[in-house]
Design a protein around this motif. Sequence first.
Motif, short mmCIF file in Angstrom:
data_model
loop_
_atom_site.label_atom_id
_atom_site.label_comp_id
_atom_site.label_asym_id
_atom_site.label_seq_id
_atom_site.Cartn_x
_atom_site.Cartn_y
_atom_site.Cartn_z
N LYS A 81 0.87 -0.63 0.04
CA LYS A 81 0.06 -0.12 0.13
C LYS A 81 0.47 0.91 -0.03
CE LYS A 81 -0.69 -0.55 5.19
NZ LYS A 81 -1.34 -1.15 6.22
N HIS A 82 2.12 1.35 0.91
CA HIS A 82 3.10 2.34 0.60
C HIS A 82 3.38 2.80 -0.85
CE1 HIS A 82 3.17 0.54 4.37
NE2 HIS A 82 2.54 1.69 4.92
N CYS A 83 3.57 1.91 -1.39
CA CYS A 83 4.20 1.91 -2.96
C CYS A 83 3.07 2.88 -3.27
CB CYS A 83 4.64 0.84 -3.68
SG CYS A 83 5.99 -0.36 -2.53
N VAL A 84 1.67 2.18 -3.21
CA VAL A 84 0.56 2.45 -4.21
C VAL A 84 0.42 3.23 -3.85
CG1 VAL A 84 -2.17 1.86 -4.43
CG2 VAL A 84 -0.75 0.30 -4.37
N ALA A 85 1.01 4.50 -2.59
CA ALA A 85 0.43 5.43 -1.93
C ALA A 85 1.80 6.04 -3.23
CB ALA A 85 0.80 5.96 -0.82
N VAL A 86 2.72 6.07 -3.08
CA VAL A 86 3.30 6.69 -3.74
C VAL A 86 3.45 7.13 -5.18
CG1 VAL A 86 6.04 7.05 -4.67
CG2 VAL A 86 5.74 6.30 -2.34
#
Length: 141
Positions: A81-86
């Motif tokens: 999810k952190h990769c998605v947010a970026v």
Amino acid sequence: MTLVSTTLTTELLLHRAGTKSYWRGLTYRESVLSLRVHSRHVAARVRGGDDSAYVVELSWSGTHLVGACSCPHGSEGFFCKHCVAVGLVLLDRGETVPPPDAEDVELKDVLRALPAEVLRELLYEQAAGDPQLRARIISAR
């Protein structure tokens, strides 16, 4: 001939992360603490649910979007999810992950500034463990 793209899209983020991580990433856009687009990758810090900060990197491997994150899920090799947010913040800003063949201006600038002896030592260390690089150096004389 099929052209393969290195274009960042929400569809690509969904495909890479899967439905659950993608939807969770939607809620983490405001948790992106810092984001910097480098010559060939994007580096970011994202606040996790427990207020820790995770290090995220997005880049291309050929035509494959690669996400690396220091969170537990990302450390297992998942596009979290952190990769998605970026990725979503990049899209919101009208930016993208630079293509893998982009000129690495940042690296060239640093290499120009290094003393010759430091460059030779770095190159020696790399070539000593890389037979192909060693052969290229030997054949260049």
